[in-house]
Design a protein around this motif. Structure first.
Motif, PDB file in Angstrom:
ATOM      1  N   ASN A 164      -3.206  -7.133  -9.404  1.00 45.61           N
ATOM      2  CA  ASN A 164      -3.856  -5.892  -9.640  1.00 45.61           C
ATOM      3  C   ASN A 164      -3.490  -4.788  -8.697  1.00 45.61           C
ATOM      4  OD1 ASN A 164      -5.532  -6.513 -12.144  1.00 45.61           O
ATOM      5  ND2 ASN A 164      -7.205  -7.301 -10.635  1.00 45.61           N
ATOM      6  N   VAL A 165      -3.228  -3.498  -9.403  1.00 43.59           N
ATOM      7  CA  VAL A 165      -3.297  -2.390  -8.357  1.00 43.59           C
ATOM      8  C   VAL A 165      -4.419  -1.490  -8.545  1.00 43.59           C
ATOM      9  CG1 VAL A 165      -1.829  -0.083  -8.270  1.00 43.59           C
ATOM     10  CG2 VAL A 165      -0.712  -2.455  -8.971  1.00 43.59           C
ATOM     11  N   ARG A 166      -4.815  -1.143  -7.389  1.00 45.81           N
ATOM     12  CA  ARG A 166      -6.170  -0.662  -7.213  1.00 45.81           C
ATOM     13  C   ARG A 166      -5.882   1.005  -6.656  1.00 45.81           C
ATOM     14  NH1 ARG A 166      -7.564  -5.754  -6.518  1.00 45.81           N
ATOM     15  NH2 ARG A 166      -9.482  -6.497  -7.505  1.00 45.81           N
ATOM     16  N   VAL A 167      -6.481   1.794  -7.215  1.00 48.55           N
ATOM     17  CA  VAL A 167      -6.418   3.429  -6.610  1.00 48.55           C
ATOM     18  C   VAL A 167      -8.019   3.652  -5.753  1.00 48.55           C
ATOM     19  CG1 VAL A 167      -6.128   5.692  -7.237  1.00 48.55           C
ATOM     20  CG2 VAL A 167      -5.328   3.770  -8.573  1.00 48.55           C
ATOM     21  N   TRP A 168      -7.614   4.110  -4.557  1.00 46.33           N
ATOM     22  CA  TRP A 168      -8.921   4.328  -3.693  1.00 46.33           C
ATOM     23  C   TRP A 168      -8.718   5.776  -3.222  1.00 46.33           C
ATOM     24  CZ3 TRP A 168     -11.588  -0.086  -2.838  1.00 46.33           C
ATOM     25  CH2 TRP A 168     -10.923  -1.449  -2.868  1.00 46.33           C
ATOM     26  N   LYS A 169      -9.923   6.468  -2.966  1.00 45.57           N
ATOM     27  CA  LYS A 169      -9.726   7.981  -2.551  1.00 45.57           C
ATOM     28  C   LYS A 169      -9.463   7.710  -0.996  1.00 45.57           C
ATOM     29  CE  LYS A 169     -14.122   8.886  -3.726  1.00 45.57           C
ATOM     30  NZ  LYS A 169     -15.304   9.694  -3.716  1.00 45.57           N
ATOM     31  N   ALA A 170      -8.561   8.734  -0.524  1.00 47.27           N
ATOM     32  CA  ALA A 170      -8.020   8.658   0.710  1.00 47.27           C
ATOM     33  C   ALA A 170      -9.303   9.107   1.738  1.00 47.27           C
ATOM     34  CB  ALA A 170      -6.992   9.492   0.890  1.00 47.27           C
ATOM     35  N   ASP A 171     -10.060  10.041   1.022  1.00 45.68           N
ATOM     36  CA  ASP A 171     -11.385  10.447   1.792  1.00 45.68           C
ATOM     37  C   ASP A 171     -12.536   9.716   0.954  1.00 45.68           C
ATOM     38  OD1 ASP A 171     -13.389  11.757   3.262  1.00 45.68           O
ATOM     39  OD2 ASP A 171     -13.071  13.660   2.730  1.00 45.68           O
ATOM     40  N   VAL A 218       0.721  -1.017   0.163  1.00 40.12           N
ATOM     41  CA  VAL A 218      -0.009  -0.010   0.175  1.00 40.12           C
ATOM     42  C   VAL A 218       0.763   1.257   0.072  1.00 40.12           C
ATOM     43  CG1 VAL A 218      -1.761  -0.868   1.182  1.00 40.12           C
ATOM     44  CG2 VAL A 218      -0.251   0.053   2.646  1.00 40.12           C
ATOM     45  N   ARG A 219       0.368   2.417  -0.832  1.00 40.44           N
ATOM     46  CA  ARG A 219       1.339   3.638  -0.800  1.00 40.44           C
ATOM     47  C   ARG A 219       0.297   4.624  -0.700  1.00 40.44           C
ATOM     48  NH1 ARG A 219       4.307   0.735   0.961  1.00 40.44           N
ATOM     49  NH2 ARG A 219       6.672   0.711   0.122  1.00 40.44           N
ATOM     50  N   PHE A 220       0.554   5.737  -0.431  1.00 41.56           N
ATOM     51  CA  PHE A 220      -0.151   7.135  -0.424  1.00 41.56           C
ATOM     52  C   PHE A 220       0.302   7.898  -1.591  1.00 41.56           C
ATOM     53  CE2 PHE A 220      -2.285   7.484   3.746  1.00 41.56           C
ATOM     54  CZ  PHE A 220      -3.464   7.997   3.307  1.00 41.56           C
ATOM     55  N   SER A 221      -0.420   8.750  -2.368  1.00 40.93           N
ATOM     56  CA  SER A 221      -0.169   9.524  -3.231  1.00 40.93           C
ATOM     57  C   SER A 221       0.687  10.562  -2.944  1.00 40.93           C
ATOM     58  CB  SER A 221      -1.181   9.727  -4.260  1.00 40.93           C
ATOM     59  OG  SER A 221      -2.083  10.484  -3.391  1.00 40.93           O
ATOM     60  N   GLY A 222       1.443  11.351  -3.475  1.00 42.63           N
ATOM     61  CA  GLY A 222       2.263  12.542  -3.196  1.00 42.63           C
ATOM     62  C   GLY A 222       1.436  13.670  -2.638  1.00 42.63           C
ATOM     63  N   ASP A 223       0.057  13.799  -3.037  1.00 41.30           N
ATOM     64  CA  ASP A 223      -0.687  14.807  -2.596  1.00 41.30           C
ATOM     65  C   ASP A 223      -1.502  14.580  -1.426  1.00 41.30           C
ATOM     66  OD1 ASP A 223      -2.411  13.235  -4.091  1.00 41.30           O
ATOM     67  OD2 ASP A 223      -3.444  15.046  -5.199  1.00 41.30           O
ATOM     68  N   GLY A 224      -1.531  13.192  -1.110  1.00 35.62           N
ATOM     69  CA  GLY A 224      -2.442  12.354  -0.011  1.00 35.62           C
ATOM     70  C   GLY A 224      -3.662  12.600  -0.288  1.00 35.62           C
ATOM     71  N   SER A 225      -4.082  12.629  -1.649  1.00 35.09           N
ATOM     72  CA  SER A 225      -5.658  12.433  -1.941  1.00 35.09           C
ATOM     73  C   SER A 225      -5.957  10.935  -2.491  1.00 35.09           C
ATOM     74  CB  SER A 225      -6.155  13.136  -3.068  1.00 35.09           C
ATOM     75  OG  SER A 225      -5.660  14.402  -2.867  1.00 35.09           O
ATOM     76  N   TYR A 226      -4.819  10.220  -2.648  1.00 38.51           N
ATOM     77  CA  TYR A 226      -5.268   8.689  -3.227  1.00 38.51           C
ATOM     78  C   TYR A 226      -4.637   7.804  -2.374  1.00 38.51           C
ATOM     79  CZ  TYR A 226      -7.543  11.106  -7.155  1.00 38.51           C
ATOM     80  OH  TYR A 226      -8.261  12.041  -7.565  1.00 38.51           O
ATOM     81  N   VAL A 227      -4.842   6.503  -2.342  1.00 38.98           N
ATOM     82  CA  VAL A 227      -4.236   5.380  -1.812  1.00 38.98           C
ATOM     83  C   VAL A 227      -4.160   4.324  -2.871  1.00 38.98           C
ATOM     84  CG1 VAL A 227      -4.480   3.609  -0.264  1.00 38.98           C
ATOM     85  CG2 VAL A 227      -4.886   5.816   0.477  1.00 38.98           C
ATOM     86  N   PHE A 228      -2.888   3.685  -2.987  1.00 38.93           N
ATOM     87  CA  PHE A 228      -2.617   2.767  -3.967  1.00 38.93           C
ATOM     88  C   PHE A 228      -2.476   1.496  -3.112  1.00 38.93           C
ATOM     89  CE2 PHE A 228      -0.951   6.490  -5.546  1.00 38.93           C
ATOM     90  CZ  PHE A 228      -1.523   6.719  -6.910  1.00 38.93           C
ATOM     91  N   SER A 229      -3.007   0.381  -3.765  1.00 39.32           N
ATOM     92  CA  SER A 229      -2.863  -0.834  -2.965  1.00 39.32           C
ATOM     93  C   SER A 229      -2.623  -1.995  -4.101  1.00 39.32           C
ATOM     94  CB  SER A 229      -4.066  -1.402  -2.356  1.00 39.32           C
ATOM     95  OG  SER A 229      -5.225  -1.774  -3.277  1.00 39.32           O
ATOM     96  N   GLY A 230      -1.591  -3.027  -3.726  1.00 38.73           N
ATOM     97  CA  GLY A 230      -1.307  -4.190  -4.754  1.00 38.73           C
ATOM     98  C   GLY A 230      -1.672  -5.272  -4.024  1.00 38.73           C
ATOM     99  N   SER A 231      -2.460  -6.174  -4.768  1.00 39.80           N
ATOM    100  CA  SER A 231      -2.878  -7.501  -4.050  1.00 39.80           C
ATOM    101  C   SER A 231      -2.352  -8.671  -4.644  1.00 39.80           C
ATOM    102  CB  SER A 231      -4.390  -7.454  -4.076  1.00 39.80           C
ATOM    103  OG  SER A 231      -4.923  -7.091  -5.185  1.00 39.80           O
ATOM    104  N   ASP A 232      -2.641  -9.688  -4.365  1.00 39.86           N
ATOM    105  CA  ASP A 232      -2.212 -11.087  -4.711  1.00 39.86           C
ATOM    106  C   ASP A 232      -3.057 -11.418  -6.347  1.00 39.86           C
ATOM    107  OD1 ASP A 232      -0.697 -13.100  -4.633  1.00 39.86           O
ATOM    108  OD2 ASP A 232      -2.055 -14.377  -3.310  1.00 39.86           O
ATOM    109  N   ASP A 233      -3.937 -10.762  -6.370  1.00 43.20           N
ATOM    110  CA  ASP A 233      -4.766 -11.098  -7.843  1.00 43.20           C
ATOM    111  C   ASP A 233      -3.916 -10.283  -8.903  1.00 43.20           C
ATOM    112  OD1 ASP A 233      -5.598  -8.563  -7.128  1.00 43.20           O
ATOM    113  OD2 ASP A 233      -7.549  -8.809  -7.421  1.00 43.20           O
TER     114      ASP A 233
END
Length: 209
Positions: free
Chosen positions: A112-119, A95-110
């Motif tokens: 895929n890399v997913r992008v989520w909203k931090a809020d 998991v990682r936060f984006s540089g501006d703190g608005s998004y979250v990235f997750s890498g999973s066992d399937d």
């Protein structure tokens, strides 16, 4: 530590503080000047925590777990304020936060890399001034009345998969049973014969310079 530490990240704002992701389903925040005890224990996961990363502001961090969820915690909060999951997402290893703190990235066992909203409730895209004013007003309203039981219940409620809900329920039952067992041991033992270690100190084995 008694259990294996899978990841460690430093707070970018408070240079003395760091958070570890542990195999015992918890995260521990330490002050490097006082390593005998954790500053905070972050709970809610039901399986090993695989990765953790701080936001650029240092006020929150994201963690991914073997239980297939991604959670966002406040830096000094014992429980998560956001939880993300999908039916297809498998075990989360990065998991990682984006540089501006608005998004979250997750890498999973399937694979895929997913992008989520931090809020999670934040509106994306261009917003009108009246929409910004309305969002700020609603947030201030919730913050003002967050101490009321009804508001607290609504703001804390997060839907999780049935498997995680059941596992968390079993985990709470086991912890309550262990607590009762310890209390009964203390009641039926000589005064001072049993020393109870605080949870923040339980996992610390030794401090090595």
């Amino acid at each position: 530590m008694q259990t294996r530490t899978n990841a460690l990240t430093w707070n970018p704002i408070e240079a003395f503080n760091f958070t570890t992701a542990s195999e015992d389903c918890n995260l521990y925040t330490y002050d490097m000047r006082k390593l005998q005890s954790a500053a905070c224990v972050h709970k809610d996961f039901v399986s090993a925590v695989m990765d953790v990363d701080y936001s650029p502001t240092g006020r929150e961090f994201v963690a991914g777990s073997y239980d297939r969820t991604v959670r966002i915690f406040g830096f000094n909060s014992g429980h998560s304020k956001e939880v993300y999951h999908t039916k297809r997402m498998q075990r989360v290893f990065s998991v990682r936060f984006s540089g501006d703190g608005s998004y979250v990235f997750s890498g999973s066992d399937d694979m895929n890399v997913r992008v989520w909203k931090a809020d999670a409730s934040e509106q994306l895209g261009v917003t009108l001034p009246r929409e910004k004013h309305k969002a700020a007003y609603n947030k201030a309203l919730v913050n003002r009345y967050k101490h009321l039981p009804e508001i607290k219940r609504i703001t804390r409620h997060r839907r999780v998969p049935a498997a995680i809900y059941k596992a968390a329920k079993v985990r709470r039952t086991v912890q309550a049973a262990d607590k009762r067992k310890l209390q009964r041991r203390i009641q039926h033992s000589a005064p001072g014969s049993i020393t109870v270690k605080p949870e923040r100190k339980k996992k610390v084995v030794a401090e090595i310079e």
